[in-house]
Design a protein around this motif. Structure first.
Motif, short mmCIF file in Angstrom:
data_model
loop_
_atom_site.label_atom_id
_atom_site.label_comp_id
_atom_site.label_asym_id
_atom_site.label_seq_id
_atom_site.Cartn_x
_atom_site.Cartn_y
_atom_site.Cartn_z
N UNK A 141 0.84 -1.20 0.00
CA UNK A 141 0.00 0.00 0.00
C UNK A 141 0.88 1.26 0.00
N UNK A 142 1.93 1.25 0.83
CA UNK A 142 2.83 2.41 0.88
C UNK A 142 3.49 2.63 -0.48
N UNK A 143 3.93 1.54 -1.09
CA UNK A 143 4.61 1.66 -2.38
C UNK A 143 3.66 2.16 -3.48
N UNK A 144 2.41 1.72 -3.40
CA UNK A 144 1.41 2.18 -4.39
C UNK A 144 1.17 3.68 -4.22
N UNK A 145 1.08 4.15 -2.97
CA UNK A 145 0.89 5.59 -2.72
C UNK A 145 2.06 6.38 -3.32
N UNK A 146 3.26 5.85 -3.11
CA UNK A 146 4.45 6.55 -3.59
C UNK A 146 4.49 6.60 -5.13
N UNK A 147 4.16 5.47 -5.77
CA UNK A 147 4.19 5.46 -7.23
C UNK A 147 3.07 6.37 -7.77
N UNK A 148 1.97 6.46 -7.02
CA UNK A 148 0.88 7.36 -7.42
C UNK A 148 1.35 8.81 -7.44
N UNK A 149 2.08 9.19 -6.41
CA UNK A 149 2.59 10.57 -6.36
C UNK A 149 3.52 10.83 -7.54
N UNK A 195 -5.23 3.54 -12.27
CA UNK A 195 -5.24 2.63 -11.12
C UNK A 195 -3.98 1.78 -11.10
N UNK A 196 -3.57 1.43 -9.91
CA UNK A 196 -2.28 0.74 -9.71
C UNK A 196 -2.48 -0.44 -8.78
N UNK A 197 -1.75 -1.52 -9.04
CA UNK A 197 -1.87 -2.67 -8.15
C UNK A 197 -0.53 -3.38 -7.97
N UNK A 207 0.35 -12.15 -3.00
CA UNK A 207 0.77 -13.55 -3.08
C UNK A 207 0.03 -14.19 -4.25
N UNK A 208 -0.04 -15.50 -4.29
CA UNK A 208 -0.62 -16.11 -5.50
C UNK A 208 -2.14 -15.91 -5.61
N UNK A 209 -2.78 -15.46 -4.54
CA UNK A 209 -4.24 -15.31 -4.57
C UNK A 209 -4.76 -13.89 -4.39
N UNK A 210 -3.89 -12.99 -3.96
CA UNK A 210 -4.38 -11.65 -3.60
C UNK A 210 -3.47 -10.54 -4.12
N UNK A 211 -4.10 -9.35 -4.28
CA UNK A 211 -3.34 -8.17 -4.69
C UNK A 211 -3.87 -6.95 -3.96
N UNK A 212 -3.03 -5.93 -3.85
CA UNK A 212 -3.44 -4.63 -3.31
C UNK A 212 -3.69 -3.71 -4.50
N UNK A 213 -4.76 -2.91 -4.42
CA UNK A 213 -5.10 -2.05 -5.56
C UNK A 213 -5.71 -0.74 -5.07
N UNK A 214 -5.58 0.31 -5.88
CA UNK A 214 -6.15 1.61 -5.53
C UNK A 214 -7.68 1.55 -5.55
N UNK A 215 -8.30 2.26 -4.61
CA UNK A 215 -9.76 2.37 -4.62
C UNK A 215 -10.18 3.32 -5.73
N UNK A 216 -11.38 3.13 -6.21
CA UNK A 216 -11.92 3.93 -7.31
C UNK A 216 -12.12 5.38 -6.87
N UNK A 262 0.86 -4.07 -11.76
CA UNK A 262 0.22 -3.56 -12.97
C UNK A 262 -0.06 -2.07 -12.75
N UNK A 263 0.33 -1.25 -13.73
CA UNK A 263 0.11 0.19 -13.63
C UNK A 263 -0.70 0.67 -14.83
N UNK A 264 -1.72 1.47 -14.55
CA UNK A 264 -2.57 1.98 -15.63
C UNK A 264 -2.67 3.49 -15.50
N UNK A 265 -2.37 4.21 -16.58
CA UNK A 265 -2.38 5.67 -16.56
C UNK A 265 -3.20 6.22 -17.74
N UNK A 266 -3.49 7.50 -17.66
CA UNK A 266 -4.29 8.18 -18.70
C UNK A 266 -3.49 9.38 -19.22
N UNK A 267 -2.31 9.16 -19.71
CA UNK A 267 -1.51 10.31 -20.15
C UNK A 267 -2.07 10.91 -21.43
#
Ligand SMILES: [Zn+2]
Length: 214
Positions: free
Chosen positions: A12-20, A34-36, A40-49, A97-102
């Motif tokens: 979560x911390x790393x996602x916040x940093x990459x977001x900035x 959105x960024x994730x 582990x093999x079953x779960x991921x952390x992702x940005x809220x909408x 996975x990183x998704x942007x709208x440049x």
């Protein structure tokens, strides 16, 4: 928590940093993107909408399973979550996975929508992508038509990757760009490399227009 709490927190911390970082580059306007990160093999952390990507805090990150279902959270992830989980499901080596709208990805993907790809060729920065060791090569970056039917789009992407396994990013026409990597830093390196290539492509076109006009 269902996963290692420390691992989720770090992700979560790393996602916040990459977001900035990505917001500071101008690639995530108006709460888009959105960024994730895979936990582990079953779960991921992702940005809220709907969150501003330059001002993310750990409370804006949720845990999902690889079917895109939120785990122990009232937060909602983006409708595009399936484009993330589809990649995690197809390849265990994908860790982020990183998704942007440049502007550049959006404009180029509209311009080449009919052609179905953006071709970039002979750039040194191509070596920032996996398995590329010389500038003497080219990439056709695929463009998918934009749609709100994310499940169908995810299948189209999956099929494309089956036929073109050495793909590390794609555009959605008039929408934005997706890339991934075997860790968050690799995914970030890829996004910077692709954005550099998009910018070069646009600048070259502009200069060619000018020299043709003179
Ligand atoms: Zn999007």
């Amino acid at each position: 928590m269902i996963v290692n709490e420390m691992m989720f927190q770090t992700a979560a911390q790393n996602i916040c940093e990459v977001g900035r970082f990505l917001y500071s580059k101008g690639w995530c306007p108006a709460t888009s993107s959105n960024f994730s990160v895979r936990i582990d093999q079953d779960y991921a952390a992702i940005t809220a909408s709907g969150k501003h990507k330059g001002e993310l805090t750990e409370e804006d990150i949720l845990l999902i399973d690889l079917n895109g279902k939120a785990i122990q959270s009232n937060l909602k992830s983006s409708a595009e979550t399936f484009l993330h989980t589809g990649l995690y499901q197809r390849d265990k080596a994908i860790k982020s996975v990183l998704h942007t709208h440049s502007v550049n990805a959006t404009v180029l993907s509209r311009l080449y929508e009919k052609q179905g790809f953006i071709r970039v060729e002979d750039f040194e920065v191509l070596k920032a992508l996996p398995n590329i060791e010389t500038h003497e090569t080219f990439l056709n970056i695929p463009i998918f038509l934009n749609t709100q039917d994310i499940a169908t789009l995810s299948k189209e992407v999956d099929q494309y990757l089956d036929n073109n396994p050495h793909t590390f990013g794609y555009c959605i026409a008039g929408h934005g760009f997706y890339t991934w990597g075997n860790n968050l830093n690799a995914a970030r390196r890829h996004i910077e490399a692709f954005e550099f290539l998009f910018e070069c492509a646009i600048l070259e076109m502009q200069l060619q227009c000018k020299s043709n006009a003179s």
